[in-house]
Enzyme design. Structure first.
Site, PDB file in Angstrom:
ATOM      1  CD1 TRP A 225     -20.854  70.994   0.286  1.00  0.00           C
ATOM      2  CD2 TRP A 225     -20.897  72.949   1.376  1.00  0.00           C
ATOM      3  NE1 TRP A 225     -19.893  70.954   1.267  1.00  0.00           N
ATOM      4  CE2 TRP A 225     -19.895  72.130   1.955  1.00  0.00           C
ATOM      5  CE3 TRP A 225     -21.117  74.226   1.903  1.00  0.00           C
ATOM      6  CZ2 TRP A 225     -19.106  72.560   3.027  1.00  0.00           C
ATOM      7  CZ3 TRP A 225     -20.320  74.634   2.966  1.00  0.00           C
ATOM      8  CH2 TRP A 225     -19.329  73.810   3.520  1.00  0.00           C
TER       9      TRP A 225
ATOM     10  CG  HIS B 162      -7.587  69.452   6.268  1.00  0.00           C
ATOM     11  ND1 HIS B 162      -7.551  69.599   7.634  1.00  0.00           N
ATOM     12  CD2 HIS B 162      -8.887  69.630   5.930  1.00  0.00           C
ATOM     13  CE1 HIS B 162      -8.773  69.845   8.080  1.00  0.00           C
ATOM     14  NE2 HIS B 162      -9.596  69.872   7.068  1.00  0.00           N
ATOM     15  CG  HIS B 163     -11.310  70.880   3.376  1.00  0.00           C
ATOM     16  ND1 HIS B 163     -12.425  70.120   3.656  1.00  0.00           N
ATOM     17  CD2 HIS B 163     -11.002  71.524   4.526  1.00  0.00           C
ATOM     18  CE1 HIS B 163     -12.781  70.310   4.925  1.00  0.00           C
ATOM     19  NE2 HIS B 163     -11.927  71.150   5.481  1.00  0.00           N
TER      20      HIS B 163
ATOM     21  CB  SER C 216     -20.075  69.005  27.916  1.00  0.00           C
ATOM     22  OG  SER C 216     -19.202  68.697  26.869  1.00  0.00           O
TER      23      SER C 216
ATOM     24  CE  LYS D  50     -14.270  70.258  23.289  1.00  0.00           C
ATOM     25  NZ  LYS D  50     -15.195  70.502  24.394  1.00  0.00           N
TER      26      LYS D  50
ATOM     27  CE1 TYR E 118     -13.258  70.569  13.762  1.00  0.00           C
ATOM     28  CE2 TYR E 118     -11.781  72.348  13.242  1.00  0.00           C
ATOM     29  CZ  TYR E 118     -12.037  71.012  13.334  1.00  0.00           C
ATOM     30  OH  TYR E 118     -11.079  70.105  13.000  1.00  0.00           O
TER      31      TYR E 118
ATOM     32  NE  ARG F 206     -17.810  64.327  -1.797  1.00  0.00           N
ATOM     33  CZ  ARG F 206     -17.537  65.466  -1.139  1.00  0.00           C
ATOM     34  NH1 ARG F 206     -16.281  65.851  -0.964  1.00  0.00           N
ATOM     35  NH2 ARG F 206     -18.491  66.217  -0.647  1.00  0.00           N
TER      36      ARG F 206
ATOM     37  CG  HIS G  33     -28.400  66.290   1.192  1.00  0.00           C
ATOM     38  ND1 HIS G  33     -29.316  65.912   2.143  1.00  0.00           N
ATOM     39  CD2 HIS G  33     -27.214  65.778   1.601  1.00  0.00           C
ATOM     40  CE1 HIS G  33     -28.701  65.206   3.087  1.00  0.00           C
ATOM     41  NE2 HIS G  33     -27.423  65.115   2.783  1.00  0.00           N
TER      42      HIS G  33
ATOM     43  CB  THR H  29     -10.809  66.036  19.135  1.00  0.00           C
ATOM     44  OG1 THR H  29     -10.629  67.204  18.344  1.00  0.00           O
ATOM     45  CG2 THR H  29     -12.189  65.469  18.891  1.00  0.00           C
TER      46      THR H  29
ATOM     47  CD  GLU I 177     -20.586  76.637   8.420  1.00  0.00           C
ATOM     48  OE1 GLU I 177     -20.360  77.791   8.807  1.00  0.00           O
ATOM     49  OE2 GLU I 177     -21.694  76.083   8.536  1.00  0.00           O
TER      50      GLU I 177
ATOM     51  CG  ASP J  72     -35.355  88.128  25.672  1.00  0.00           C
ATOM     52  OD1 ASP J  72     -34.720  87.810  24.649  1.00  0.00           O
ATOM     53  OD2 ASP J  72     -36.581  87.947  25.788  1.00  0.00           O
TER      54      ASP J  72
ATOM     55  CB  SER K 253     -29.593  85.013   9.112  1.00  0.00           C
ATOM     56  OG  SER K 253     -29.960  84.109  10.105  1.00  0.00           O
ATOM     57  CB  SER K 254     -24.807  83.063  10.384  1.00  0.00           C
ATOM     58  OG  SER K 254     -25.500  82.057   9.741  1.00  0.00           O
TER      59      SER K 254
ATOM     60  CG  HIS L  46     -11.436  73.003   8.736  1.00  0.00           C
ATOM     61  ND1 HIS L  46     -11.708  71.770   8.193  1.00  0.00           N
ATOM     62  CD2 HIS L  46     -11.214  72.787  10.038  1.00  0.00           C
ATOM     63  CE1 HIS L  46     -11.626  70.861   9.137  1.00  0.00           C
ATOM     64  NE2 HIS L  46     -11.325  71.440  10.267  1.00  0.00           N
TER      65      HIS L  46
END
Lengths: 287, 524
Positions: free
Chosen positions: B141, B301-302, B267, B330, B256, B449, B76, B327, B254, B105, B168-169, B252
């Site tokens: 994951w 921090h993870h 925006s 924003k 963002y 979890r 998932h 943040t 990622e 293009d 690809s990315s 991390h």
């Protein structure tokens, strides 16, 4: 930014990418199956590899033909330059992951296993007899060899070879700019030759290491040594092949003093592998 | 900025038949492919979420095998991150970036085709692992060793599929950087670029910088399993925690990557429906860049509970809390844009407003998690699940949906059904809160979890969350129906579509010509 009125080249159809996707799927699927012990894995993998190589010939061939027919202006050229620069940056980050692993192992995991800092308990409870600092194959003495690959003589010779190849390449580039085709071809030939000699000497070094019992499986030293130098060797091989293509194109009369992006891209790539090697020479071999 | 001049220029249209989609180099076709791919994966990943929530409806092992449950949580996440949010962003970028900067293009059209066409193959490999000996990946994951090294036959397939998604990315990101740097219309200076372009520009750098690091990390996993290396094996002098460091150095930035383009979308949308210019444009740009920079120095921090030196815990706590500053800038700017605006509440605006409110909830719970001593209690509980689902579902996904509603009339030339859109918004918003809000409570009370069973005192909140999950899941069928109806017909959209909309995309016809801006507009 271009002036209004210029036309940017947008190809109508692209038939190669889908072949690349099929090739990658066969290559990786076959390799995975091989790693799991499947008997069909290796042939599928080789077939996928062949498809990928075929795709690259076709795709690059198409672009080279377009380039030689003057399809690309300075505007498209800048996109290619940006693409290649950022591709090289992504490669830098790939190596950064492995250099990071090397630094982490040397600065943290090995000292902690030796009983310093936060990991002290592991040392006391599990491996209190462990005293090696670096190089090390770990507290369980993985691979049972303490062989250390010094920086003399082969790695030093290889450093000289790569640095010299950077000079010959710059010399060739200079010849390209003043349209001296003979010097261009000689310079490229020397660079490619030095590149392959480097790869050959790396193979010799690996044989020596394996002869001494130092393998990919020899703990963290073997892991970082072979993965870093191995990936670097693969990149040198790739870069040398790219330069070989440039050599053949130069012999065929491609490129002009003003327009030779492919050559420059290959040259940037070559300097990138050169710089990575200097990092390896310092952090893997000397320190 | 003359639409007629650009329309007269489209001499060749798309190739006929199915091969159009396989061989296309057109940014709009490729954008469409990305968006449909993402939509399909959204339902596949959502189905897995519903399996997870069904198992958790009641305490006890009720419906699925625990090992299968773990495969579902792992897949998932992988699908929603790499198969839904990222392709949806790239799809929106493909469709809109060239138009928004006045480009003919994308800069590298053939490579653009390849960055899409790797995805279905990569995910084909990844999904096929569910049918292999030992099942699909089940270690989460994040693929922490040594647990992930116990994966069955799926393991190498998983690693290589991640390599393919990464390739690809990276190609997609390089294309976006080259397009923005090289193909802007004359006069479109950097500080005139729409914010969606800016946020994607910065996101593309994050992608190029960190996807290769993920490739390195999973390569080390592969060699540890099959070639005897000791990167993550203490017996050989390595350390399993080292994987966590390398992984989160990717992971991390990622997260963002998964939110910045949504910031850009919101925006764009809020000024349109407030009929005002965006408040604090340049501070938005600098805030985005600051968030991107900070994302590289907060990764641990993870891992507060993993056993880091105290200096590390403090450093990563403070840098993480620092992210609240840009943040906050924003959120302040979005609210100030609306202040005294002539606001209307069409569906894109509703989703954008939902984003601002609910993303902020996720932001605040993130701030709570940033505090090291407090994280010791929250770590690996449902509080974390609640936090990142708030920023990803009513955050990233709501932003994407808002963008889809915003540009759907431009893409199809037809207005969507506003009533259906409003139903979609309200059902989604109500159910998403029923789904995720109770997770805060069970998490704070200590429910871990990634577990198929739980203590009975968590039963009520879990039952409520499951009801919310099904409600939210089925609400998305409304979006599918709405999109199909909109493609097939409806009131004709004007070129301008929205009264207050600014930007080059609204100068083109709806739908835009197959090749737009073959002659670039000049921006004054």
């Amino acid at each position: 930014m271009a002036q209004a009125g210029n036309h940017y080249f947008v190809p109508e159809v692209a038939k190669w990418p889908i072949m690349g996707s099929i090739g990658l799927t066969l290559l990786f699927g076959g390799f995975s199956s091989y790693l799991n012990g499947g008997s069909m894995g290796m042939p599928i993998m080789l077939a996928g590899f062949a498809v990928v190589i075929f795709m690259m010939f076709g795709w690059f061939g198409e672009v080279i033909r377009e380039s030689e027919h003057g399809v690309y202006s300075k505007w498209e050229d800048k996109s290619f330059r940006l693409g290649m620069s950022w591709f090289i940056f992504s490669e830098v980050m790939f190596f950064a992951a492995f250099f990071g692993a090397l630094f982490y192992a040397r600065e943290f995991s090995v000292p902690w296993l030796l009983g310093e800092g936060s990991g002290a308990e592991t040392h006391r409870q599990l491996w209190s007899g462990y005293t090696e600092i670096w190089p090390t194959n770990g507290p369980a003495d993985m691979g049972e060899s303490d062989f250390h690959m010094g920086w003399w003589p082969l790695p030093f010779i290889n450093t000289v070879i790569l640095l010299t190849s950077g000079l010959t390449l710059t010399w060739a580039h200079h010849a390209m700019k003043v349209n001296d085709r003979r010097k261009l071809i000689i310079g490229l030939f020397l660079t490619v030759a030095l590149g392959f000699i480097f790869v050959y000497l790396q193979v010799v070094e690996y044989q020596e290491a394996y002869h001494e019992g130092m393998k990919l499986s020899s703990g963290i030293y073997g892991s970082t040594f072979f993965m870093l130098t191995g990936f670097h060797g693969m990149h040198v091989t790739l870069g040398a092949i790219m330069l070989l293509v440039m050599l053949l194109r130069a012999i065929k009369g491609h490129f002009t003093p003003e327009r030779h992006f492919a050559f420059e891209a290959a040259a940037w790539y070559w300097h990138f592998v050169d710089v990575v090697w200097l990092g390896l020479f310092i952090f893997v071999y000397i320190l | 900025m003359n639409a007629a001049a650009t329309e007269a220029d489209h001499h060749h249209g798309p190739a006929p038949g199915l091969m159009r989609w396989v061989t296309t180099t057109n940014h709009k076709d490729i954008g469409t492919l990305y968006l449909w791919f993402s939509f399909i994966m959204f339902f596949i990943g959502g189905l897995m979420a519903l399996i997870i929530r069904s198992e958790l409806f009641q305490p006890g092992l009720t419906i699925v095998d625990p090992h299968f449950f773990n495969q579902m949580t792992t897949m998932h996440a992988l699908i929603m991150i790499f198969g839904v949010v990222m392709p949806a962003f790239v799809g929106l970028a493909n469709w809109m970036l060239p138009i928004m900067v006045g480009a003919p293009d994308m800069a590298l059209p053939r490579m653009n085709n390849w960055s899409f066409w790797i995805l279905p193959f990569g995910f084909g490999i990844m999904l096929s692992t569910l049918f292999m000996d030992g099942g699909g990946p089940a270690a989460g994951w994040t693929l922490y060793p040594p647990l992930s090294l116990q994966t069955g036959d799926a393991f190498p397939y998983l690693i290589f599929s991640i390599h393919m998604l990464g390739v690809s990315s990276i190609m997609g990101a390089i294309n976006i950087v080259a397009t923005i740097m090289n193909l802007r219309a004359p006069g479109m200076t950097f500080m005139k670029m729409p914010l969606f372009v800016w946020t994607w520009f910065i996101t593309a750098y994050l992608l190029i910088a960190v996807m290769p690091v993920l490739a390195g990390a999973v390569t080390m996993l592969l060699t540890d399993k099959f070639f005897g290396t000791s990167f993550f094996n203490a017996a050989g002098g390595g350390d399993p925690v080292m994987f966590q460091h390398i992984f989160w150095f990717f992971g991390h930035p990622e997260v963002y990557i998964l939110i910045l383009p949504s910031f850009g979308l919101v925006s764009e949308i809020i000024p349109t429906f407030s009929r005002k210019r965006l408040f604090g444009y340049s501070s938005m740009v600098y805030a985005t860049a600051s968030i991107a920079f900070l994302s590289f120095i907060v990764w641990a921090h993870h891992m507060f509970t993993v056993g880091m030196p105290l200096t590390g815990e403090l450093f990563f706590m403070f840098t993480t809390m620092l992210i609240a500053v840009p943040t906050g800038v924003k959120v302040f700017n979005w609210v100030s844009t609306m202040w005294r605006g002539a606001m209307t509440f069409e569906t894109p605006m509703l989703f954008a407003l939902g984003f601002v409110v609910m993303f902020t909830i996720g932001g605040f719970s993130g701030l709570m998690l940033a505090m090291t001593p407090i994280d010791f209690q929250y770590h690996d509980t449902y509080f974390v699940v609640a936090h990142f689902h708030y920023v990803l579902v009513p955050g990233a996904i709501f932003g994407i949906i808002a963008g889809v509603y915003y540009w759907l009339p431009k893409w199809t030339g037809n207005m969507y059904n506003e009533t259906l859109g409003k139903w979609h918004f309200w059902t989604s918003t109500v159910f998403v809160n029923i789904l995720f809000f109770p997770m805060h409570f069970v998490g704070l009370a200590g429910m871990p979890r990634r577990i198929p069973d739980y203590a009975v005192q968590f039963a009520d909140f879990n039952a409520i969350a499951t009801i919310g999950a099904f409600g939210f899941g089925f609400s998305q069928i409304l979006l599918l129906v709405l999109v199909i109806k909109c493609i097939r017909g409806g009131d004709k959209a004007t070129d301008q579509v929205w009264e207050g909309a600014q930007g080059l995309e609204w100068t083109l016809s709806s739908p835009p010509p197959y090749h737009s801006f073959s002659v670039q507009p000049v921006i004054k």
